[in-house]
Design an enzyme around this catalytic site. Structure first.
Site, PDB file in Angstrom:
ATOM      1  N   HIS A   1       4.359  -9.132   4.869  1.00 12.21           N
ATOM      2  CA  HIS A   1       5.553  -9.756   5.438  1.00 12.21           C
ATOM      3  C   HIS A   1       5.158 -10.582   6.664  1.00 12.21           C
ATOM      4  O   HIS A   1       4.270 -10.194   7.429  1.00 12.21           O
ATOM      5  CB  HIS A   1       6.582  -8.697   5.849  1.00 12.21           C
TER       6      HIS A   1
ATOM      7  N   GLU B   1       2.121  -4.540   4.196  1.00 12.51           N
ATOM      8  CA  GLU B   1       2.914  -3.404   3.730  1.00 12.51           C
ATOM      9  C   GLU B   1       2.001  -2.352   3.100  1.00 12.51           C
ATOM     10  O   GLU B   1       1.118  -2.672   2.311  1.00 12.51           O
ATOM     11  CB  GLU B   1       3.960  -3.863   2.714  1.00 12.51           C
TER      12      GLU B   1
ATOM     13  N   CYS C   1      11.460  -8.428  -2.147  1.00 13.39           N
ATOM     14  CA  CYS C   1      10.072  -8.269  -1.689  1.00 13.39           C
ATOM     15  C   CYS C   1       9.497  -6.947  -2.194  1.00 13.39           C
ATOM     16  O   CYS C   1       8.431  -6.910  -2.818  1.00 13.39           O
ATOM     17  CB  CYS C   1      10.001  -8.327  -0.167  1.00 13.39           C
TER      18      CYS C   1
END
Length: 212
Positions: free
Chosen positions: A165, A80, A143
């Site tokens: 992820h 991310e 998250c």
């Protein structure tokens, strides 16, 4: 000896397992040269998730923090790039919280970037034949909540940190016909990510963006 803190979430949303936690358990029992791997189980609970990881950071003083989470529907490992200051939970967390359009930290900025070399990570895994691509949205559930909260507290410290992820495991995905990745491949990928993060001082400069 450098220290790496790996965090994985407990199961949520009716699942009996969470691939992020299974991956952390596997990695915590492995050995890399001159690297101490510390595993941390994180509750899928607003604010408790952040507190759990920050407590582990203070206890272990790691050089690197890799937060890992489950991403149903994704077919690749996805580092991310950015965390946003927004809680907007489509489902309840494991304590029944379901904030809508609320900031994670009221006085915080709109977003924080990962301090991981996300492009170098992606390139290394792709070269090894492991599906990997940069993601520009970590969602608005726990998250992203954890990612933002940890970046907020670590952005002035010399500790690299970021969120990854991962796809579902095959045993999770078979019933719903969703993409999956084997635990063996995930372990190999995470080993490569750790090595890349520890050996790469400055991220590589090549396109990793998207059109939309």
């Amino acid at each position: 000896m450098r220290k790496v803190l790996l965090t994985g979430f407990e199961p949520f949303g009716g699942e009996s397992i969470n691939p992020s936690l299974e991956l952390v358990k596997q990695m915590a029992s492995r050995a890399l040269p001159q690297v101490e791997i510390i595993g941390c189980e994180v509750p899928v609970v607003r604010y408790q998730a952040i507190e759990t990881v920050l407590q582990a950071v203070e206890t272990h003083q790691p050089d690197l923090v890799l937060m890992i989470g489950q991403a149903s529907g994704r077919c690749a490992i996805t580092p991310e790039r950015v965390a946003i200051n927004l809680d907007d939970y489509r489902i309840e967390d494991n304590a029944g919280h379901q904030p809508v359009d609320e900031p994670i930290i009221a006085t915080g900025p709109a977003a924080y970037f990962s301090t991981l070399p996300v492009k170098a990570i992606t390139h290394a895994l792709q070269q090894a034949g492991i599906p990997c691509q940069i993601s520009h949205s970590a969602g608005t559930f726990v998250c992203n909540h954890l990612f933002y909260g940890v970046q907020h507290h670590l952005h002035t410290r010399a500790i690299r940190s970021g969120f990854i992820h991962i796809p579902l495991l095959p045993e999770q995905a078979s019933a719903s016909n969703q993409p999956s990745m084997s635990l063996e491949t995930l372990v190999h990928g995470l080993e490569m990510m750790m090595i890349t993060c520890l050996e790469t001082e400055q991220d590589t400069k090549h396109t990793g963006g998207t059109i939309c």
